[in-house]
Scaffold this motif. Structure first.
Motif, PDB file in Angstrom:
ATOM      1  N   ALA A  24     -50.706 -17.550 -23.485  1.00 50.47           N
ATOM      2  CA  ALA A  24     -51.249 -16.898 -22.294  1.00 50.47           C
ATOM      3  C   ALA A  24     -50.367 -17.141 -21.080  1.00 50.47           C
ATOM      4  CB  ALA A  24     -52.668 -17.400 -22.025  1.00 50.47           C
ATOM      5  N   ARG A  25     -49.777 -18.315 -20.983  1.00 44.29           N
ATOM      6  CA  ARG A  25     -48.880 -18.623 -19.864  1.00 44.29           C
ATOM      7  C   ARG A  25     -47.614 -17.763 -19.940  1.00 44.29           C
ATOM      8  NH1 ARG A  25     -49.184 -25.208 -19.676  1.00 44.29           N
ATOM      9  NH2 ARG A  25     -47.884 -24.997 -17.806  1.00 44.29           N
ATOM     10  N   VAL A  26     -47.117 -17.543 -21.152  1.00 47.87           N
ATOM     11  CA  VAL A  26     -45.952 -16.674 -21.329  1.00 47.87           C
ATOM     12  C   VAL A  26     -46.300 -15.241 -20.921  1.00 47.87           C
ATOM     13  CG1 VAL A  26     -44.333 -15.684 -23.003  1.00 47.87           C
ATOM     14  CG2 VAL A  26     -44.978 -18.109 -23.157  1.00 47.87           C
ATOM     15  N   GLY A  57     -50.077 -12.817 -33.639  1.00 47.67           N
ATOM     16  CA  GLY A  57     -51.430 -13.356 -33.736  1.00 47.67           C
ATOM     17  C   GLY A  57     -51.960 -13.957 -32.452  1.00 47.67           C
ATOM     18  N   SER A  58     -51.116 -14.643 -31.682  1.00 48.78           N
ATOM     19  CA  SER A  58     -51.593 -15.256 -30.438  1.00 48.78           C
ATOM     20  C   SER A  58     -51.965 -14.209 -29.408  1.00 48.78           C
ATOM     21  CB  SER A  58     -50.536 -16.206 -29.881  1.00 48.78           C
ATOM     22  OG  SER A  58     -50.351 -17.320 -30.740  1.00 48.78           O
ATOM     23  N   TYR A  59     -51.179 -13.150 -29.319  1.00 49.55           N
ATOM     24  CA  TYR A  59     -51.520 -12.055 -28.412  1.00 49.55           C
ATOM     25  C   TYR A  59     -52.821 -11.381 -28.839  1.00 49.55           C
ATOM     26  CZ  TYR A  59     -46.923 -11.976 -26.033  1.00 49.55           C
ATOM     27  OH  TYR A  59     -45.803 -12.260 -25.283  1.00 49.55           O
ATOM     28  N   ARG A  60     -52.984 -11.186 -30.139  1.00 54.75           N
ATOM     29  CA  ARG A  60     -54.228 -10.556 -30.605  1.00 54.75           C
ATOM     30  C   ARG A  60     -55.430 -11.442 -30.307  1.00 54.75           C
ATOM     31  NH1 ARG A  60     -50.768  -8.978 -34.888  1.00 54.75           N
ATOM     32  NH2 ARG A  60     -51.470 -10.683 -36.210  1.00 54.75           N
ATOM     33  N   ALA A  61     -55.250 -12.754 -30.422  1.00 51.68           N
ATOM     34  CA  ALA A  61     -56.345 -13.677 -30.096  1.00 51.68           C
ATOM     35  C   ALA A  61     -56.710 -13.586 -28.617  1.00 51.68           C
ATOM     36  CB  ALA A  61     -55.957 -15.112 -30.466  1.00 51.68           C
ATOM     37  N   ILE A  62     -55.706 -13.430 -27.759  1.00 54.16           N
ATOM     38  CA  ILE A  62     -55.966 -13.264 -26.326  1.00 54.16           C
ATOM     39  C   ILE A  62     -56.741 -11.971 -26.076  1.00 54.16           C
ATOM     40  CG2 ILE A  62     -54.860 -12.809 -24.097  1.00 54.16           C
ATOM     41  CD1 ILE A  62     -52.574 -14.676 -25.030  1.00 54.16           C
ATOM     42  N   ALA A  63     -56.319 -10.895 -26.741  1.00 55.06           N
ATOM     43  CA  ALA A  63     -57.021  -9.620 -26.585  1.00 55.06           C
ATOM     44  C   ALA A  63     -58.465  -9.722 -27.055  1.00 55.06           C
ATOM     45  CB  ALA A  63     -56.285  -8.526 -27.359  1.00 55.06           C
TER      46      ALA A  63
END
Length: 491
Positions: A268-270, A205-211
């Motif tokens: 995002a930092r990761v 979910g966090s990656y999708r939010a970044i995208a």
């Protein structure tokens, strides 16, 4: 609620994912090759909050998760779910009271939670990617609340898998230079998973939010996250923007929940360091992950080997079309007009299977509904370029001009040749469906061929009566689009 049955008898498959940040129930409508989401609900519980300091599940999160499990048990029973599996990941795995929590859930709901190892979590996430892209090749990164997993994919097979605590809820408790800590952890992981990876697949979910932030910042014309592909340099620009953005600006840049967006800066930092350490050439976002990986695991090899796009389209034809089975015949009739390229022929078949699924709609809105079926539908195995081509082909199937307001923003996704191919597919289906109605024998008794100057439609004795003004008009439309003159006659 341990319910088991033979694969062939499965009607609804339920998956419960007890994560460090959320608890989710997904019910798939059968263990088909392309997932159909009968029900999908998540509760943001935050089980893993403060776990690095306390060593136990967050008390409030634990209470909310237990209540969520009670609701999910009731829902699964009401949906008559025949196969239900619940898994827990990093937070429950690492917490001192994780086992106690699982016993409490079992006592109150009858649901046995399997606490899976980090490598199993990585494998399931990679299998989720395979569900949508059977021949995927690259590196999968799945980030949750309390762990980040990596897994290799090579020609559709899961390779080395590793797990780490590089996730927002854990990193929030790191003292000192967080970026240096992330770098050290990733450098150690690089020694364990040391290949060269053309594509980095992002899961979670966090990656999708970044995208989603990247899409909004760039005014990207599609709203579909699945198969969103971008270059590392483009992603780095967005990651740097996230690092400098205020919480208010970050919230305004996405449609994700405030709870989800709170995790994004650390994720995002990761990701920023991950790009440096592993050096992929492209990034692909996957909406499929651990839960879809669990569905993939239940499939026998012959089902896994099927094309997810074509299987999804076959299901839609079988459940919604007037003439089930006609779509494949129509596609075979249309295919010789186009180059014999596997990717293009696959789109022709998908369009043929979908060409009639909106027949119940009002004629004035049918073209737009067909367009939306492709643009918004849950179609695996389809990149964004292919999705727009499929949508445009279906639009031309029902609308002579092929014009639609929402398409204007999508034209940039396709080049001129791709736009023309989509138009030819749609207009050829329009001609074939008008000629045959839904009878494949009529198509078998006809022949559509092209030369450098002409497009010829020849009808055999049994198909001759099916010709007429409408067929002639649609033959002329198609011929004009192909830069040829229309001719018709006896076969």
């Amino acid at each position: 609620m341990q319910i088991t049955t033979k694969f062939a008898e499965l009607e609804r498959v339920g998956v419960i994912d007890v994560g460090s940040n959320s608890v989710r129930l997904v019910v798939f409508d059968g263990a088909a090759r392309s997932p159909a989401y009968f029900f999908n609900e998540k509760i943001l519980c935050g089980l893993g909050r403060d776990i690095s300091e306390t060593g136990v599940l967050h008390p409030e999160g634990r209470a909310r998760a237990l209540r969520a499990m009670q609701r999910f048990a009731a829902l699964a029973a009401s949906f008559e779910v025949q196969s239900l599996r619940a898994v827990a990941t990093a937070a429950v795995r690492d917490a001192r009271d994780g086992g106690e929590f699982c016993k409490e859930v079992l006592a109150q709901t009858g649901i046995k939670i399997d606490v899976i190892a980090g490598k199993d979590e990585a494998r399931l996430a990679a299998q989720g990617v395979l569900l949508g892209r059977p021949e995927a090749h690259g590196l999968v990164s799945d980030i949750g609340g309390a762990s980040m997993e990596l897994a290799e994919l090579s020609n559709g097979t899961v390779g080395t898998q590793v797990t780490s605590p590089l996730a927002p809820l854990r990193l929030a408790d790191v003292k000192g230079d967080v970026d240096a800590h992330i770098r050290r952890e990733l450098t150690a992981l690089r020694k364990q998973i040391s290949g060269t990876y053309e594509t980095l697949f992002l899961v979670g979910g966090s990656y999708r939010a970044i995208a989603k932030v990247d899409m909004i910042r760039r005014s990207y014309p599609l709203g579909v996250l699945h198969e969103y592909v971008l270059e590392p340099a483009q992603m780095i620009e967005t990651l740097d923007w996230i690092k400098s953005a205020s919480p208010e600006d970050l919230a305004a840049s996405s449609t994700s929940s405030a709870t989800r967006m709170a995790l994004v800066p650390m994720a995002a930092r990761v990701l920023r360091q991950l790009l440096d350490v592993f050096g992929p050439r492209r990034i692909s976002v996957s909406s499929y992950g651990l839960r879809e990986g669990m569905l993939f695991e239940k499939m026998p090899p012959d089902v896994r080997a099927r094309d997810p796009l074509i299987e999804a389209c076959r299901v839609m034809e079988r459940t919604s079309a007037r003439f089930v089975g006609f779509g494949a015949h129509l596609a075979a009739w249309v295919a010789p007009l186009l180059p014999d390229a596997p990717r293009l022929q696959r789109l022709v078949l998908a369009a043929g299977l979908l060409h009639d699924v909106s027949w119940r709609s009002d004629p004035s809105s049918r073209a737009e509904e067909c367009f939306d079926n492709a643009m918004r539908g849950n179609l695996g195995g389809l990149d964004h370029k292919g999705r727009v081509m499929l949508a445009m082909a279906l639009l031309h199937r029902y609308r002579k001009s092929g014009k639609i307001e929402k398409y204007k923003t999508l034209r940039s996704v396709l080049n001129d040749e791709e736009q023309k191919s989509a138009q030819i597919i749609g207009q050829a289906m329009r001609l074939g469906a008008s000629l045959a109605g839904g009878d494949p024998q009529v198509l078998a008794q006809s022949q559509l061929t092209q030369s450098d100057t002409h497009l010829d439609l020849r009808l055999g004795p049994q198909a001759e009566a099916f010709g007429g003004e409408v067929v002639e008009a649609r033959l002329a439309e198609l011929a004009t689009s192909m830069g040829r003159a229309a001719r018709s006659g006896a076969l």
